[in-house]
Write a protein that holds these residues in place. Structure first.
Motif, PDB file in Angstrom:
ATOM      1  N   ILE A  69     -11.408  27.153  -7.795  1.00  0.00           N
ATOM      2  CA  ILE A  69     -10.715  26.024  -7.180  1.00  0.00           C
ATOM      3  C   ILE A  69      -9.993  26.469  -5.911  1.00  0.00           C
ATOM      4  O   ILE A  69     -10.031  25.790  -4.885  1.00  0.00           O
ATOM      5  N   LEU A  70      -9.330  27.624  -5.959  1.00  0.00           N
ATOM      6  CA  LEU A  70      -8.645  28.131  -4.769  1.00  0.00           C
ATOM      7  C   LEU A  70      -9.630  28.485  -3.662  1.00  0.00           C
ATOM      8  O   LEU A  70      -9.355  28.281  -2.474  1.00  0.00           O
ATOM      9  N   THR A  71     -10.795  29.007  -4.038  1.00  0.00           N
ATOM     10  CA  THR A  71     -11.828  29.326  -3.042  1.00  0.00           C
ATOM     11  C   THR A  71     -12.318  28.061  -2.342  1.00  0.00           C
ATOM     12  O   THR A  71     -12.445  28.005  -1.115  1.00  0.00           O
ATOM     13  N   ILE A  72     -12.586  27.021  -3.141  1.00  0.00           N
ATOM     14  CA  ILE A  72     -13.054  25.746  -2.575  1.00  0.00           C
ATOM     15  C   ILE A  72     -11.965  25.102  -1.733  1.00  0.00           C
ATOM     16  O   ILE A  72     -12.210  24.625  -0.621  1.00  0.00           O
ATOM     17  N   GLY A  73     -10.738  25.090  -2.259  1.00  0.00           N
ATOM     18  CA  GLY A  73      -9.645  24.444  -1.543  1.00  0.00           C
ATOM     19  C   GLY A  73      -9.285  25.136  -0.247  1.00  0.00           C
ATOM     20  O   GLY A  73      -8.956  24.484   0.744  1.00  0.00           O
ATOM     21  N   LYS A  74      -9.341  26.471  -0.235  1.00  0.00           N
ATOM     22  CA  LYS A  74      -8.996  27.221   0.973  1.00  0.00           C
ATOM     23  C   LYS A  74      -9.970  26.916   2.105  1.00  0.00           C
ATOM     24  O   LYS A  74      -9.569  26.731   3.258  1.00  0.00           O
ATOM     25  N   ALA A  75     -11.261  26.814   1.786  1.00  0.00           N
ATOM     26  CA  ALA A  75     -12.282  26.552   2.817  1.00  0.00           C
ATOM     27  C   ALA A  75     -12.529  25.070   3.022  1.00  0.00           C
ATOM     28  O   ALA A  75     -13.266  24.700   3.936  1.00  0.00           O
ATOM     29  N   ARG A  76     -11.893  24.206   2.200  1.00  0.00           N
ATOM     30  CA  ARG A  76     -12.136  22.761   2.261  1.00  0.00           C
ATOM     31  C   ARG A  76     -13.641  22.498   2.224  1.00  0.00           C
ATOM     32  O   ARG A  76     -14.194  21.702   2.982  1.00  0.00           O
ATOM     33  N   THR A  77     -14.320  23.173   1.308  1.00  0.00           N
ATOM     34  CA  THR A  77     -15.775  23.081   1.236  1.00  0.00           C
ATOM     35  C   THR A  77     -16.236  21.648   1.007  1.00  0.00           C
ATOM     36  O   THR A  77     -17.274  21.227   1.512  1.00  0.00           O
ATOM     37  N   PHE A  78     -15.462  20.885   0.270  1.00  0.00           N
ATOM     38  CA  PHE A  78     -15.848  19.504  -0.024  1.00  0.00           C
ATOM     39  C   PHE A  78     -15.741  18.603   1.198  1.00  0.00           C
ATOM     40  O   PHE A  78     -16.230  17.474   1.184  1.00  0.00           O
ATOM     41  N   ASP A  79     -15.079  19.071   2.273  1.00  0.00           N
ATOM     42  CA  ASP A  79     -15.067  18.327   3.534  1.00  0.00           C
ATOM     43  C   ASP A  79     -16.385  18.488   4.286  1.00  0.00           C
ATOM     44  O   ASP A  79     -16.752  17.641   5.098  1.00  0.00           O
ATOM     45  N   LYS A  80     -17.065  19.600   4.038  1.00  0.00           N
ATOM     46  CA  LYS A  80     -18.222  19.962   4.845  1.00  0.00           C
ATOM     47  C   LYS A  80     -19.548  19.620   4.176  1.00  0.00           C
ATOM     48  O   LYS A  80     -20.576  19.519   4.837  1.00  0.00           O
ATOM     49  N   THR A  81     -19.529  19.472   2.872  1.00  0.00           N
ATOM     50  CA  THR A  81     -20.744  19.120   2.143  1.00  0.00           C
ATOM     51  C   THR A  81     -20.349  18.325   0.907  1.00  0.00           C
ATOM     52  O   THR A  81     -19.205  18.404   0.455  1.00  0.00           O
ATOM     53  N   MET A  82     -21.265  17.559   0.388  1.00  0.00           N
ATOM     54  CA  MET A  82     -20.943  16.798  -0.817  1.00  0.00           C
ATOM     55  C   MET A  82     -20.626  17.750  -1.967  1.00  0.00           C
ATOM     56  O   MET A  82     -21.331  18.738  -2.168  1.00  0.00           O
ATOM     57  N   PRO A  83     -19.577  17.479  -2.708  1.00  0.00           N
ATOM     58  CA  PRO A  83     -19.274  18.339  -3.863  1.00  0.00           C
ATOM     59  C   PRO A  83     -20.310  18.135  -4.967  1.00  0.00           C
ATOM     60  O   PRO A  83     -21.013  17.124  -5.000  1.00  0.00           O
ATOM     61  N   PRO A  84     -20.399  19.082  -5.882  1.00  0.00           N
ATOM     62  CA  PRO A  84     -21.413  19.003  -6.943  1.00  0.00           C
ATOM     63  C   PRO A  84     -20.938  18.139  -8.103  1.00  0.00           C
ATOM     64  O   PRO A  84     -19.773  17.723  -8.174  1.00  0.00           O
ATOM     65  N   ALA A  85     -21.834  17.899  -9.019  1.00  0.00           N
ATOM     66  CA  ALA A  85     -21.457  17.182 -10.241  1.00  0.00           C
ATOM     67  C   ALA A  85     -20.625  18.065 -11.156  1.00  0.00           C
ATOM     68  O   ALA A  85     -19.736  17.581 -11.861  1.00  0.00           O
ATOM     69  N   PHE A  86     -20.883  19.383 -11.148  1.00  0.00           N
ATOM     70  CA  PHE A  86     -20.174  20.307 -12.047  1.00  0.00           C
ATOM     71  C   PHE A  86     -19.650  21.516 -11.281  1.00  0.00           C
ATOM     72  O   PHE A  86     -20.260  21.978 -10.313  1.00  0.00           O
ATOM     73  N   LEU A  87     -18.521  22.022 -11.749  1.00  0.00           N
ATOM     74  CA  LEU A  87     -18.071  23.357 -11.391  1.00  0.00           C
ATOM     75  C   LEU A  87     -18.361  24.262 -12.585  1.00  0.00           C
ATOM     76  O   LEU A  87     -18.350  23.810 -13.741  1.00  0.00           O
ATOM     77  N   GLY A  88     -18.610  25.526 -12.296  1.00  0.00           N
ATOM     78  CA  GLY A  88     -18.931  26.438 -13.375  1.00  0.00           C
ATOM     79  C   GLY A  88     -18.224  27.769 -13.222  1.00  0.00           C
ATOM     80  O   GLY A  88     -17.694  28.095 -12.150  1.00  0.00           O
TER      81      GLY A  88
END
Length: 823
Positions: A69-88
């Motif tokens: 979650i911290l990795t995704i939030g730091k890079a704001r990855t969900f701003d740049k591509t659609m987020p997935p259905a699942f995190l693992g």
């Protein structure tokens, strides 16, 4: 254990092969350890199915998810591509899944520091996220042991991950409404049955249709028949399974329902998202519709957002100048208002006017008024400031403009468009002027004879039009600072005569539509008082709003440095290399380099020879020894005073600096390298050099014919024609003496050359550029790599650069002392 005692990369490969072989697990997405995508793209492109964290030990599931979650939030990855259905999350023993939809709210925490290192489990941020998600993870996480739960894991992947495209609808928020828009452009825009060119002429953009789609209540059904618009003041509204234009003055042109060519495609697209957007973000999305406007249109029309921190600061400066009660005593008109955010915080709505080019923005402001914005609808109107006649203004505003005394109480408060007709690509010969940027404005015909090349800038047209039609007003504006010291603004400064009051500059890239490191300033001008722009002092604030220092900008400057260097450019002499002379300011310093052959750029190339080597090195050094930062980006290099002529140590320092600088791109692949600063003996060369010009020059063996006044005689700054230098000359035959700092550079360079010549099969005539290429190599795009795998070379080049930096610090004070720059 199934994957014990293997490295992380091997673990990821085995998990991909054993459990996700029907998917694509090869895509790298930022710093996310493991991704799963469908093998084939569908109609909507690549939709990620899983983002996962990988660990080689036996880890706590919650801890792994928090790091992800911290990795995704730091890079704001969900701003740049659609987020997935699942995190693992998986380690050598187990794998866990959680639906993204169940934890997505964590990414919208207010006042949370996402810049911590995700792998540091001891930070307070790590512990805070862990506390927030632990309950959700206990409830919603699916955990499988690779060996004990093999069949259950296979079934979960088959029935959930593989079918993830039909998972729960994603909520629309302030972070993902732009990525969704980009997909909407590809999928939905082509199936809307309308002539987009006709709409564009009426200032209706595709983003207006997107907003119409966003702001419907989808009733939680999979049909569009019950979709109902929730906002009445949008420019375009979704209605009866199609679109209706809501703009009153062109409604009759598009009075029929605009239909969808393929409703199945529309339905399939929108069933992935929950509409309308989350309530707490709806006003933000409406206010920031500027982010949905293409960059070129934003630049030309001013459809962009002034950061709130600078809005508040600019209003403080206006208060300091006009007094605490200025909003009651003065009228305010933002004639480039966009969606009106520059006016946020002003209190007296009866004295405020806002106009903008697009009716869509007027509708947005009217809607904001309905939701509490402190403006009057009658004072917010569509108006093309650079084309429309002032008779179209509201009568109350006309009454102010037409009254000389009231005009003195009118504050034009703007952040105007910043597009310009030329760019660095135009200058370098790789681009063309942007057609129609300013020539499409009626006012351009009137103002161009008065302000010259400044008419290429829209913000300059705004300034001139205000000065022309609203004399005596107060102007408070955000803009680039080039209108003060820019070379194209000489005629403009003869025309625009006003008193500078006060102002500040901030980093340009704090504005979300701006790229590049340069200042944007807010400056206040009293046009009732006529004075020519000379020296203005601005306060400097960093990107967080902290006061830093003051910065001077000069309206009246001596001739520029390119007029000076041209006096020594002997085109008829046999040369040893060329140096480009780009526009004389910091922003163009990156275009300054040395090469054996002329470049393709459209500026003068200085011809180095034995007579002007020192002068050329001075030019090169003073333009490279001071780093370009956002504050000095527009500073101009100037025709110097005479002090440099007798400073032999300064001259020799500059030669040393030029010899070893990275922008010295002399390469023997283009011809004979005359720039080798050492003899064959000094560096243990494997053969004789083709040229010993540089070492002979340093030893005084090359006789120069140079002009003299002690050393040089040059024309005064008032006589800067390119005709001739003074004719008196003498022979110079003295070895050069170098300062301690310059000698240290030579020593460091010698060690680098010696190491290079100790390698096998090297180019004996190699330059510094060739040596760097040898050790650093090039990437698949042909660019030189920034690093080398050779540890010794890395150490030697670092030592050379350190010594060169020390020499630069020694040269810097002389740059100001001799007038090449003004403080």
């Amino acid at each position: 254990m199934k994957y014990k005692n293997i490295r992380e990369e091997e673990l990821k490969n085995k998990v991909g092969a054993d459990w996700f072989k029907q998917f694509d697990t090869t895509e790298i997405l930022g710093n996310i350890d493991f991704t799963v995508f469908p093998q084939q793209d569908n109609l909507f492109g690549r939709t990620p199915l899983l983002w996962a964290e990988a660990k080689t030990g036996n880890f706590d599931v919650a801890t792994m998810f928090v790091q992800l979650i911290l990795t995704i939030g730091k890079a704001r990855t969900f701003d740049k591509t659609m987020p997935p259905a699942f995190l693992g999350a998986f380690d050598f023993k187990k794998i866990a899944f959680v639906p993204y939809i169940n934890i997505q709210d964590i990414f919208y925490l207010n006042d949370f520091n996402w810049n911590v290192t995700p792998s540091n489990h001891e930070t307070k941020e790590f512990q805070l996220i862990k506390q927030r998600v632990e309950a959700t993870l206990k409830r919603d996480t699916y955990v499988y042991d690779y060996e004990k739960d093999e069949k259950e894991l296979q079934a979960f992947i088959k029935n959930n991950v593989a079918k993830a495209t039909t998972a729960s609808k994603l909520k629309i928020d302030k972070n993902n409404f732009i990525p969704i828009y980009l997909r909407w452009l590809e999928i939905i825009k082509p199936i809307i049955g309308v002539n987009w060119d006709d709409l564009k002429k009426a200032n209706i953009l595709d983003s207006d249709f997107y907003l119409a789609d966003l702001f419907v209540d989808d009733k939680d059904t999979q049909t569009i028949g019950d979709d109902l618009s929730i906002r009445e003041n949008l420019f375009v509204m979704f209605q009866n399974e199609g679109y209706k234009i809501a703009k009153e003055n062109i409604k009759q042109m598009f009075d029929a329902t605009i239909t969808l060519k393929n409703k199945d495609t529309y339905l399939h697209f929108w069933k992935r998202y929950k509409r309308p957007p989350l309530k707490e973000f709806q006003d933000y999305i409406i206010e920031r519709r500027d982010l949905l406007v293409p960059q070129d249109i934003r630049e030309r029309k001013g459809a962009f957002f002034t950061p709130r921190i600078w809005v508040e600061l600019s209003q403080k400066y206006l208060t300091d100048y006009l007094g605490e009660n200025w909003q009651d005593d003065y009228y305010i008109w933002d004639c480039a208002a966009g969606t009106g955010n520059l006016l946020a915080g002003l209190t007296n709505k009866y004295n405020i006017y806002a106009s903008t080019l697009d009716q869509a923005d007027v509708n947005v402001m009217h809607e904001r008024i309905d939701h509490g914005a402190n403006l009057l609808k009658n004072n917010v109107f569509q108006f093309d400031f650079l084309n429309d006649d002032f008779s179209k203004l509201p009568q109350s505003l006309q009454d102010i403009i037409n009254n000389e005394e009231k005009r003195k109480k009118l504050v034009i408060y703007i952040n105007p468009p910043y597009a310009e007709a030329t760019s660095s690509k135009t200058v370098s010969g790789t681009g063309e002027n942007k057609s129609g940027v300013t020539t499409n404005f009626k006012i351009n015909e009137i103002l161009k004879p008065k302000i010259g090349n400044a008419s290429n800038e829209i913000f300059a047209l705004f300034m001139a039009n205000i000065y022309e039609k609203i004399p005596g007003c107060i102007l408070g504006q955000f803009s680039k600072m080039k209108f003060i010291n820019g070379s194209n603004f000489k005629k403009f400064k003869d025309y625009f005569l006003a008193d500078y009051v006060s102002g500040f500059i901030v980093p340009g890239d704090t504005f979300d539509n701006v790229k590049g490191k340069f200042p944007i300033g807010f400056t206040i001008w009293n046009t009732a008082n006529k004075s020519k722009i000379n020296t203005i002092s601005t306060d400097v604030f960093d990107r967080k709003g902290n006061y830093n220092s003051t910065k001077n900008f000069y309206g009246e400057l001596p001739n520029n440095i390119n007029k000076w260097i041209k006096l020594f450019d002997e085109k008829t002499q046999n040369g040893i290399s060329f140096m480009g002379n780009p526009s004389p300011d910091f922003q163009h310093d990156s275009q300054l380099y040395l090469s054996i052959n002329k470049g393709i750029e459209h500026f003068n190339f200085f011809n180095f020879n034995k007579n002007n080597l020192i002068v050329g090195s001075i030019y090169f050094s003073i333009r490279n020894c001071i780093d370009a930062i956002w504050i000095n980006d527009r500073d101009q290099y100037l025709f110097p005073n005479d002090g440099w002529q007798n400073d032999i140590e300064f001259q020799n320092d500059c030669l040393a600096y030029t010899l070893f600088h990275g922008q010295n791109r002399i390469t023997s692949s283009e011809g004979t390298n005359h720039w080798i600063p050492f003899t064959e003996y000094e560096v243990n060369a494997q053969a004789k050099f083709e040229s010993n010009f540089m070492t002979d020059f340093i030893k005084g063996k090359i006789k120069q014919e140079i002009t003299t006044n002690d050393l040089f005689v040059i024309p005064t700054q008032e006589d800067t024609s390119d005709s001739e230098l003074a004719k008196q000359s003498h022979k110079v035959n003295q070895p050069l003496q170098f300062s301690e700092e310059a000698t240290a550079v030579f020593d460091a360079g010698r060690e680098l050359w010696k190491y290079y010549h100790a390698q096998k099969d090297v180019n004996v005539n190699a330059s510094l550029y060739d040596i760097r290429e040898y050790f650093q190599g090039r990437n698949d795009k042909g660019r030189m790599n920034s690093k080398s795998d050779d540890a010794t070379y890395t150490q030697l080049i670092a030592e050379l650069r350190n010594k060169l930096a020390v020499l630069a610090d020694k040269i810097k004070p002389k740059v100001y002392e001799y007038g090449f720059l003004k403080e």
